[in-house]
Structure formats: C-alpha cells, structure tokens
Design a protein around this motif. Structure first.
Motif, PDB file in Angstrom:
ATOM      1  N   SER A  99      47.539   9.452 126.560  1.00  0.00           N
ATOM      2  CA  SER A  99      46.270   9.582 127.268  1.00  0.00           C
ATOM      3  C   SER A  99      45.108   9.308 126.320  1.00  0.00           C
ATOM      4  O   SER A  99      45.228   9.473 125.101  1.00  0.00           O
ATOM      5  CB  SER A  99      46.118  10.991 127.851  1.00  0.00           C
ATOM      6  N   THR A 100      43.977   8.925 126.881  1.00  0.00           N
ATOM      7  CA  THR A 100      42.781   8.673 126.075  1.00  0.00           C
ATOM      8  C   THR A 100      42.325   9.924 125.326  1.00  0.00           C
ATOM      9  O   THR A 100      41.995   9.837 124.131  1.00  0.00           O
ATOM     10  CB  THR A 100      41.646   8.127 126.965  1.00  0.00           C
ATOM     11  N   PRO A 101      42.287  11.110 125.963  1.00  0.00           N
ATOM     12  CA  PRO A 101      41.898  12.312 125.204  1.00  0.00           C
ATOM     13  C   PRO A 101      42.790  12.574 123.989  1.00  0.00           C
ATOM     14  O   PRO A 101      42.310  13.007 122.942  1.00  0.00           O
ATOM     15  CB  PRO A 101      42.023  13.436 126.240  1.00  0.00           C
ATOM     16  N   GLN A 102      44.096  12.299 124.140  1.00  0.00           N
ATOM     17  CA  GLN A 102      45.014  12.477 123.005  1.00  0.00           C
ATOM     18  C   GLN A 102      44.642  11.537 121.861  1.00  0.00           C
ATOM     19  O   GLN A 102      44.598  11.938 120.696  1.00  0.00           O
ATOM     20  CB  GLN A 102      46.448  12.206 123.454  1.00  0.00           C
ATOM     21  N   ILE A 103      44.364  10.282 122.188  1.00  0.00           N
ATOM     22  CA  ILE A 103      43.983   9.302 121.169  1.00  0.00           C
ATOM     23  C   ILE A 103      42.673   9.699 120.506  1.00  0.00           C
ATOM     24  O   ILE A 103      42.516   9.600 119.283  1.00  0.00           O
ATOM     25  CB  ILE A 103      43.865   7.902 121.800  1.00  0.00           C
ATOM     26  N   GLU A 104      41.721  10.174 121.300  1.00  0.00           N
ATOM     27  CA  GLU A 104      40.423  10.566 120.754  1.00  0.00           C
ATOM     28  C   GLU A 104      40.546  11.745 119.794  1.00  0.00           C
ATOM     29  O   GLU A 104      39.834  11.805 118.790  1.00  0.00           O
ATOM     30  CB  GLU A 104      39.459  10.894 121.894  1.00  0.00           C
ATOM     31  N   LYS A 105      41.442  12.665 120.083  1.00  0.00           N
ATOM     32  CA  LYS A 105      41.661  13.789 119.173  1.00  0.00           C
ATOM     33  C   LYS A 105      42.194  13.299 117.818  1.00  0.00           C
ATOM     34  O   LYS A 105      41.795  13.797 116.764  1.00  0.00           O
ATOM     35  CB  LYS A 105      42.620  14.805 119.791  1.00  0.00           C
ATOM     36  N   LEU A 106      43.101  12.334 117.853  1.00  0.00           N
ATOM     37  CA  LEU A 106      43.636  11.772 116.615  1.00  0.00           C
ATOM     38  C   LEU A 106      42.568  11.006 115.854  1.00  0.00           C
ATOM     39  O   LEU A 106      42.491  11.079 114.619  1.00  0.00           O
ATOM     40  CB  LEU A 106      44.829  10.871 116.928  1.00  0.00           C
ATOM     41  N   ILE A 107      41.729  10.286 116.571  1.00  0.00           N
ATOM     42  CA  ILE A 107      40.623   9.561 115.930  1.00  0.00           C
ATOM     43  C   ILE A 107      39.687  10.539 115.244  1.00  0.00           C
ATOM     44  O   ILE A 107      39.299  10.336 114.082  1.00  0.00           O
ATOM     45  CB  ILE A 107      39.862   8.715 116.979  1.00  0.00           C
ATOM     46  N   ASN A 108      39.346  11.626 115.925  1.00  0.00           N
ATOM     47  CA  ASN A 108      38.441  12.621 115.337  1.00  0.00           C
ATOM     48  C   ASN A 108      39.064  13.311 114.138  1.00  0.00           C
ATOM     49  O   ASN A 108      38.374  13.685 113.191  1.00  0.00           O
ATOM     50  CB  ASN A 108      38.030  13.645 116.386  1.00  0.00           C
ATOM     51  N   ALA A 109      40.383  13.472 114.178  1.00  0.00           N
ATOM     52  CA  ALA A 109      41.068  14.181 113.095  1.00  0.00           C
ATOM     53  C   ALA A 109      41.225  13.336 111.842  1.00  0.00           C
ATOM     54  O   ALA A 109      41.147  13.850 110.724  1.00  0.00           O
ATOM     55  CB  ALA A 109      42.448  14.650 113.565  1.00  0.00           C
ATOM     56  N   PHE A 110      41.406  12.007 111.997  1.00  0.00           N
ATOM     57  CA  PHE A 110      41.746  11.176 110.851  1.00  0.00           C
ATOM     58  C   PHE A 110      40.762  10.050 110.551  1.00  0.00           C
ATOM     59  O   PHE A 110      40.677   9.606 109.393  1.00  0.00           O
ATOM     60  CB  PHE A 110      43.125  10.552 111.048  1.00  0.00           C
ATOM     61  N   LEU A 111      40.016   9.597 111.518  1.00  0.00           N
ATOM     62  CA  LEU A 111      39.308   8.324 111.349  1.00  0.00           C
ATOM     63  C   LEU A 111      37.791   8.427 111.399  1.00  0.00           C
ATOM     64  O   LEU A 111      37.115   7.396 111.360  1.00  0.00           O
ATOM     65  CB  LEU A 111      39.797   7.319 112.406  1.00  0.00           C
ATOM     66  N   THR A 112      37.245   9.628 111.491  1.00  0.00           N
ATOM     67  CA  THR A 112      35.783   9.755 111.534  1.00  0.00           C
ATOM     68  C   THR A 112      35.289  10.676 110.425  1.00  0.00           C
ATOM     69  O   THR A 112      36.062  11.317 109.753  1.00  0.00           O
ATOM     70  CB  THR A 112      35.328  10.309 112.891  1.00  0.00           C
TER      71      THR A 112
END
Length: 272
Positions: free
Chosen positions: A259-272
C-alpha cells in the motif's frame, strides 16, 4: 562513488538531539531531588560479618555519620540515589555546555560558506560540500544499463514514463517521485562473486547522501519465488548490504498487497 570532498553535516542534528535528551534527563534529576534529605551515604564493612553497614553523613566535619539500620532500606536507597544523581547532574551540565558550544561553532557553517556567495561567484568554484540540488543532479546524471524486457512482457509505466515490471513497482516508483526521492531503476550491483544483480530501486537520501537498495518481492506465496528471494537477500548480506541498514524490503502475497501508506512510512524512516 564520491561526488564531493566532504559529506553534508549530519552530526549537528545528532548533537542537538543529544542536547535535548541531556536537558530532559537533567530536569528530571533535579525534580526528583526535591524533598530528598541532604547529606550523603557512607558504606562500611563489619569486620566480623563482612556485611555492609550504612551511615548518614550530614556535615563535612562528621567523618563517620549516623548509623542507619538495614530495616530503613528506603532511606538508604534515597540517599544513595541522591549521591548518584548529584554526580550524574554535574556530568550532564558539563556535556550540555560542551554540546552547546560545538553546535554554535559547527552549525551549517560549511554549507553557508557557499550558499551566501553571489550566483556569479558560485559558478566559479566547486564547494567541498555540494548543495542537495547539485549532488542530486550529479547522482541522477550517471548513465547505466538496466535489464532488458522480454518481448512478451506486460507493459507497466510510471507517471514519469519509465517502464517497470509490475503494478506494485509503479506504486513504489510514483510514491518515491511524489516525495522527491531520487532513484535509479534496476541499477546494476556487482557482487564479490562476480555476479551482477539488478535491484528494483537504488534510492538516495539526499540529506545524508546514503544510498539504499529497495527490493520488492511480489509473489511470496509462491514457494520457488520465495526460495529465490531468500537467496537474493543472502547475496546482499554477503556483500555488506543488510535490511534496515542499507536495504529496504517490501513483500506481497495474493492476500496481502502493498500500500502507499506502507511505502511512505519506509520513505520517512530511511530516505528523508
């Protein structure tokens, strides 16, 4: 590949966070010291029984102190804790002072040295630490050859017109793009064994300059596919690439979709 002489400053933010933690701990200690008896604890050993004996010293002139029976262990613990907290508070105060000075001296001075220059002067030099925009432009400009597609392979395209291999990869790629995360699709990774992998995505944290491989395993209810996925992760591990450190993994089965929310959580955790 190193594009700049000096990576951007990430230490200052860590020092700021640590300073906040120290201040919180110091305030908590000071608050806990209210209504605690003054003085400190002396611990001695009975010569015959070797058991600990506790004495309460309230005056610098009193070297021995008043005996506290073990039955009053609550008072003994309070005084012992007060002694510890007093020393801890002194250390915390020193560390806060040192960090405050270090933060003032280091905060963004290298990056500001370049960004405060006129545009004309900026065009004449290469800064030792690139701006995020400069670094990303160089990183994205690197040419490479990804995997080819079979003639009969279904066609899936991201919003920026890039061909990928599944609907789930569209979701990942479009979410990365929407969050302005630079990535390379199926960028080749040469292993120590001589083999070459093509991870689904190589992503860049523009703030820290750290690269993360992103593998999406989309058919985890297929035993053969799962076995290959396990071997792939093992290959990553053998080459110094580990989940949660520099490898992001997402998985799907028929009954559990990404899901998009799952991907966004990973982005916030590692890529921002």
């Amino acid at each position: 590949m190193n594009y700049e002489l000096l990576p951007p400053d990430t230490l200052t933010q860590m020092m700021k966070k640590r300073k906040e933690e120290l201040i919180f701990a110091l305030k908590s200690i000071i608050k806990s010291q209210k209504n605690i008896p003054q003085g400190h604890l002396r611990i001695a050993r009975d010569k015959s029984s070797k058991k600990a004996q506790f004495y309460y010293i309230t005056s610098p002139k009193d070297k021995k102190g008043k005996y506290i029976p073990y039955s009053n262990i609550s008072l003994i613990k309070k005084i012992a804790q007060k002694d510890y907290d007093a020393k801890a508070a002194a250390i915390l105060q020193k560390q806060i002072k040192v960090l405050s000075k270090a933060i003032t001296q280091s905060e963004e001075k290298i990056s500001k040295l370049y960004t405060k220059l006129s545009e004309t002067r900026q065009t004449l030099i290469k800064p030792i630490t690139l701006t995020d925009k400069q670094f990303v432009n160089i990183w994205k400009s690197e040419e490479y050859k990804g995997l080819s597609f079979r003639d009969d392979a279904p066609e899936y395209y991201t919003t920026r017109g890039e061909r990928v291999r599944s609907k789930s990869e569209i979701i990942i790629a479009d979410t990365l793009s929407r969050h302005n995360i630079p990535y390379r699709y199926e960028y080749p990774l040469d292993l120590k064994s001589g083999r070459t992998l093509h991870p689904d995505f190589l992503c860049l944290n523009r703030r820290t300059r750290q690269e993360f491989y992103w593998e999406h395993f989309g058919m985890m209810d297929d035993p053969d596919y799962t076995e290959n996925a396990v071997l792939k992760v093992k290959n990553y591990n053998e080459n110094g690439i580990f989940p949660g450190i520099n490898l992001i993994i997402t998985m799907e089965t028929q009954g559990s979709q990404i899901s998009t929310p799952q991907i966004e959580k990973l982005i916030n955790a590692f890529l921002t």
